[in-house]
Design a protein around this motif. Structure first.
Motif, PDB file in Angstrom:
ATOM      1  N   PHE A  64      71.714  36.130  58.198  1.00  0.00           N
ATOM      2  CA  PHE A  64      71.552  34.664  58.982  1.00  0.00           C
ATOM      3  C   PHE A  64      72.183  34.912  60.267  1.00  0.00           C
ATOM      4  O   PHE A  64      73.258  35.216  60.669  1.00  0.00           O
ATOM      5  CB  PHE A  64      71.937  33.648  58.073  1.00  0.00           C
ATOM      6  CG  PHE A  64      71.458  33.405  56.969  1.00  0.00           C
ATOM      7  CD1 PHE A  64      71.668  34.002  55.751  1.00  0.00           C
ATOM      8  CD2 PHE A  64      70.716  32.176  56.753  1.00  0.00           C
ATOM      9  CE1 PHE A  64      70.880  33.863  54.664  1.00  0.00           C
ATOM     10  CE2 PHE A  64      69.904  31.971  55.563  1.00  0.00           C
ATOM     11  CZ  PHE A  64      70.231  32.753  54.443  1.00  0.00           C
ATOM     12  N   SER A  65      71.381  34.655  61.312  1.00  0.00           N
ATOM     13  CA  SER A  65      71.636  34.419  62.591  1.00  0.00           C
ATOM     14  C   SER A  65      71.041  33.228  63.468  1.00  0.00           C
ATOM     15  O   SER A  65      70.082  32.737  63.036  1.00  0.00           O
ATOM     16  CB  SER A  65      71.645  35.948  63.305  1.00  0.00           C
ATOM     17  OG  SER A  65      70.069  35.953  63.545  1.00  0.00           O
ATOM     18  N   ALA A  66      71.659  32.836  64.514  1.00  0.00           N
ATOM     19  CA  ALA A  66      71.145  31.801  65.177  1.00  0.00           C
ATOM     20  C   ALA A  66      71.239  31.830  66.892  1.00  0.00           C
ATOM     21  O   ALA A  66      72.287  32.429  67.087  1.00  0.00           O
ATOM     22  CB  ALA A  66      71.508  30.434  64.643  1.00  0.00           C
ATOM     23  N   ARG A  67      70.618  31.076  67.629  1.00  0.00           N
ATOM     24  CA  ARG A  67      71.047  30.904  68.937  1.00  0.00           C
ATOM     25  C   ARG A  67      70.443  29.540  69.251  1.00  0.00           C
ATOM     26  O   ARG A  67      69.624  28.806  68.926  1.00  0.00           O
ATOM     27  CB  ARG A  67      70.338  32.212  69.706  1.00  0.00           C
ATOM     28  CG  ARG A  67      68.872  32.162  69.558  1.00  0.00           C
ATOM     29  CD  ARG A  67      68.462  33.220  70.403  1.00  0.00           C
ATOM     30  NE  ARG A  67      66.936  33.422  70.268  1.00  0.00           N
ATOM     31  CZ  ARG A  67      66.339  34.384  71.142  1.00  0.00           C
ATOM     32  NH1 ARG A  67      66.890  34.975  72.056  1.00  0.00           N
ATOM     33  NH2 ARG A  67      64.918  34.588  70.825  1.00  0.00           N
ATOM     34  N   GLN A  68      71.113  29.144  70.367  1.00  0.00           N
ATOM     35  CA  GLN A  68      70.671  27.835  71.100  1.00  0.00           C
ATOM     36  C   GLN A  68      70.385  28.206  72.629  1.00  0.00           C
ATOM     37  O   GLN A  68      70.962  29.067  73.151  1.00  0.00           O
ATOM     38  CB  GLN A  68      71.716  26.886  71.284  1.00  0.00           C
ATOM     39  CG  GLN A  68      71.513  25.512  71.471  1.00  0.00           C
ATOM     40  CD  GLN A  68      72.536  24.550  71.598  1.00  0.00           C
ATOM     41  OE1 GLN A  68      73.822  24.868  71.544  1.00  0.00           O
ATOM     42  NE2 GLN A  68      72.071  23.361  71.224  1.00  0.00           N
ATOM     43  N   PHE A  69      69.277  27.680  73.123  1.00  0.00           N
ATOM     44  CA  PHE A  69      68.702  27.831  74.271  1.00  0.00           C
ATOM     45  C   PHE A  69      69.264  26.881  75.442  1.00  0.00           C
ATOM     46  O   PHE A  69      69.802  25.887  75.057  1.00  0.00           O
ATOM     47  CB  PHE A  69      67.185  27.726  74.341  1.00  0.00           C
ATOM     48  CG  PHE A  69      66.717  28.858  73.285  1.00  0.00           C
ATOM     49  CD1 PHE A  69      66.213  28.389  71.957  1.00  0.00           C
ATOM     50  CD2 PHE A  69      66.562  30.286  73.777  1.00  0.00           C
ATOM     51  CE1 PHE A  69      65.794  29.356  71.196  1.00  0.00           C
ATOM     52  CE2 PHE A  69      65.996  30.973  72.910  1.00  0.00           C
ATOM     53  CZ  PHE A  69      65.633  31.050  71.618  1.00  0.00           C
ATOM     54  N   PRO A  70      69.085  26.937  76.791  1.00  0.00           N
ATOM     55  CA  PRO A  70      69.480  26.095  77.733  1.00  0.00           C
ATOM     56  C   PRO A  70      69.067  24.740  77.599  1.00  0.00           C
ATOM     57  O   PRO A  70      69.569  23.928  78.082  1.00  0.00           O
ATOM     58  CB  PRO A  70      68.935  26.926  79.159  1.00  0.00           C
ATOM     59  CG  PRO A  70      69.022  28.243  78.449  1.00  0.00           C
ATOM     60  CD  PRO A  70      68.375  28.572  77.453  1.00  0.00           C
ATOM     61  N   ASN A  71      67.848  24.655  76.933  1.00  0.00           N
ATOM     62  CA  ASN A  71      67.139  23.147  76.764  1.00  0.00           C
ATOM     63  C   ASN A  71      68.035  22.670  75.574  1.00  0.00           C
ATOM     64  O   ASN A  71      67.444  21.660  74.996  1.00  0.00           O
ATOM     65  CB  ASN A  71      65.754  23.244  76.838  1.00  0.00           C
ATOM     66  CG  ASN A  71      65.167  23.824  75.593  1.00  0.00           C
ATOM     67  OD1 ASN A  71      66.048  24.681  74.721  1.00  0.00           O
ATOM     68  ND2 ASN A  71      63.976  23.952  75.303  1.00  0.00           N
ATOM     69  N   TYR A  72      68.910  23.335  74.810  1.00  0.00           N
ATOM     70  CA  TYR A  72      69.320  22.917  73.775  1.00  0.00           C
ATOM     71  C   TYR A  72      68.739  22.785  72.269  1.00  0.00           C
ATOM     72  O   TYR A  72      69.237  22.680  71.244  1.00  0.00           O
ATOM     73  CB  TYR A  72      69.951  21.574  73.856  1.00  0.00           C
ATOM     74  CG  TYR A  72      70.993  21.135  74.993  1.00  0.00           C
ATOM     75  CD1 TYR A  72      70.553  20.467  76.088  1.00  0.00           C
ATOM     76  CD2 TYR A  72      72.132  22.116  74.916  1.00  0.00           C
ATOM     77  CE1 TYR A  72      71.362  20.420  77.016  1.00  0.00           C
ATOM     78  CE2 TYR A  72      73.212  21.834  75.968  1.00  0.00           C
ATOM     79  CZ  TYR A  72      72.787  21.092  77.104  1.00  0.00           C
ATOM     80  OH  TYR A  72      73.532  21.011  78.114  1.00  0.00           O
ATOM     81  N   SER A  73      67.409  23.343  72.548  1.00  0.00           N
ATOM     82  CA  SER A  73      66.807  23.662  71.150  1.00  0.00           C
ATOM     83  C   SER A  73      67.346  25.045  70.635  1.00  0.00           C
ATOM     84  O   SER A  73      68.094  25.560  71.166  1.00  0.00           O
ATOM     85  CB  SER A  73      65.333  24.188  71.479  1.00  0.00           C
ATOM     86  OG  SER A  73      65.105  25.246  72.247  1.00  0.00           O
ATOM     87  N   SER A  74      66.980  25.199  69.297  1.00  0.00           N
ATOM     88  CA  SER A  74      67.754  26.376  68.589  1.00  0.00           C
ATOM     89  C   SER A  74      66.883  27.113  67.797  1.00  0.00           C
ATOM     90  O   SER A  74      65.623  26.502  67.151  1.00  0.00           O
ATOM     91  CB  SER A  74      68.736  25.551  67.723  1.00  0.00           C
ATOM     92  OG  SER A  74      69.479  26.786  67.079  1.00  0.00           O
ATOM     93  N   GLU A  75      66.800  28.249  67.467  1.00  0.00           N
ATOM     94  CA  GLU A  75      66.212  29.010  66.447  1.00  0.00           C
ATOM     95  C   GLU A  75      67.271  29.696  65.308  1.00  0.00           C
ATOM     96  O   GLU A  75      68.363  29.886  65.856  1.00  0.00           O
ATOM     97  CB  GLU A  75      65.595  30.367  66.985  1.00  0.00           C
ATOM     98  CG  GLU A  75      64.404  29.824  67.972  1.00  0.00           C
ATOM     99  CD  GLU A  75      63.821  31.165  68.607  1.00  0.00           C
ATOM    100  OE1 GLU A  75      62.696  30.972  69.156  1.00  0.00           O
ATOM    101  OE2 GLU A  75      64.356  32.378  68.407  1.00  0.00           O
TER     102      GLU A  75
END
Lengths: 115, 112
Positions: A64-75
Motif C-alpha cells: 500500500f502506498s499513497a501520495r498527495q498532489f499540489p492541488n491536495y488530491s490524492s491517490e
C-alpha cells in the motif's frame, strides 16, 4: 459546495494486479486520509497526508502506498493484490493542522473486488 | 493504541421510540469523539461530535454524552424515524494523532 469525491466507484481486479484509487478533498481542505473498510467492520486507517507529506501510516503492508498532489488530491496505490484486499476504500478530508484535530468528512468510497 | 468498543451490534426500535448506542475507549488522551451514520453503499456521514471539554451536545433529535472518568460516550436518537435506519459508528482520536479509531458499528433498524 462539493463534498469529497472518489473514483472509480467500483473496481474489479484479479490477484497480483495493481490498482490506483483517486480522491479529491473538499475545497480548502489540505489533509487527506485513507481508510479500508471490510464488510461488517469499521474503517481502518491506512494513511494520512497533510500538505503533500505523509503524516501517518496504519498497520498495512508496503504493498500500500499513497501520495498527495499540489492541488491536495490524492491517490492510493495497492500492488500485488490479494483476495483479502477486497473492501470499500474510503477517503476523508479535513482541515486538520499538523498539531490539531478537526472533523473528517468521508467520500462515498471505492468498492474494490479482487477475484 | 486506542481501542474503541461499541454496543449493541444490532438494535431494532419502533418508530417514535428512542435509540441509544454506547461506546467505550481505552486511551485517556483521546479528546474528540465523532459519530458517523453509514447507509448502504455510501460513505460514513458525520452526524454529531463531542470534544472532551463538554459533557453533552445536542442537535435536534440527536444527542451525545461523554463521561471522561468512565471513558465512555453514547449516542441518543429520539423520536426515531425509518430514515434513521443505518449503521452507526463511533470513533475516537486524540490531539496530534493521525487517525480515527472506529468502533465495530451498530446496525439500527427503525420499524414503521
Amino acid at each position: 459546495d462539493a463534498g469529497v469525491t472518489q473514483s472509480p466507484t467500483h473496481l474489479i481486479k484479479t490477484r497480483g494486479q495493481q490498482v490506483t484509487l483517486r480522491c479529491s478533498p473538499i475545497s480548502g481542505h489540505k489533509s487527506v486520509s485513507w481508510y479500508q473498510q471490510v464488510l461488517g467492520q469499521g474503517p481502518q486507517f491506512i494513511f494520512q497526508y497533510y500538505e503533500k507529506e505523509e503524516r501517518g501510516r496504519g498497520n498495512f503492508p508496503d504493498r500500500f502506498s499513497a501520495r498527495q498532489f499540489p492541488n491536495y488530491s490524492s491517490e492510493l496505490n495497492v500492488n500485488a493484490l490479494l483476495l483479502g484486499d477486497s473492501a470499500l476504500y474510503l477517503c476523508a478530508s479535513s482541515l486538520i493542522s499538523a498539531s490539531g484535530t478537526s472533523e473528517q468528512f468521508f467520500g462515498p468510497g471505492t468498492r474494490l473486488t479482487v477475484l | 493504541g486506542e481501542n474503541v468498543e461499541q454496543h449493541p451490534s444490532t438494535l431494532s426500535v419502533q418508530e417514535g421510540d428512542s435509540a441509544v448506542i454506547k461506546c467505550t475507549y481505552s486511551d485517556s488522551a483521546s479528546n474528540y469523539f465523532p459519530w458517523y451514520k453509514q447507509e448502504l453503499g455510501k460513505g460514513p456521514q458525520l452526524i454529531i461530535d463531542i470534544r472532551s471539554n463538554v459533557g453533552e451536545k445536542k442537535d435536534q433529535r440527536i444527542a451525545v454524552t461523554l463521561n471522561k472518568t468512565a471513558k465512555h460516550f453514547s449516542l441518543h436518537i429520539t423520536e426515531t424515524q425509518p430514515e434513521d435506519s443505518a449503521v452507526y459508528f463511533c470513533a475516537a482520536i486524540r490531539t496530534g494523532a493521525n487517525n480515527l479509531f472506529f468502533g465495530t458499528g451498530t446496525r439500527l433498524t427503525v420499524i414503521p
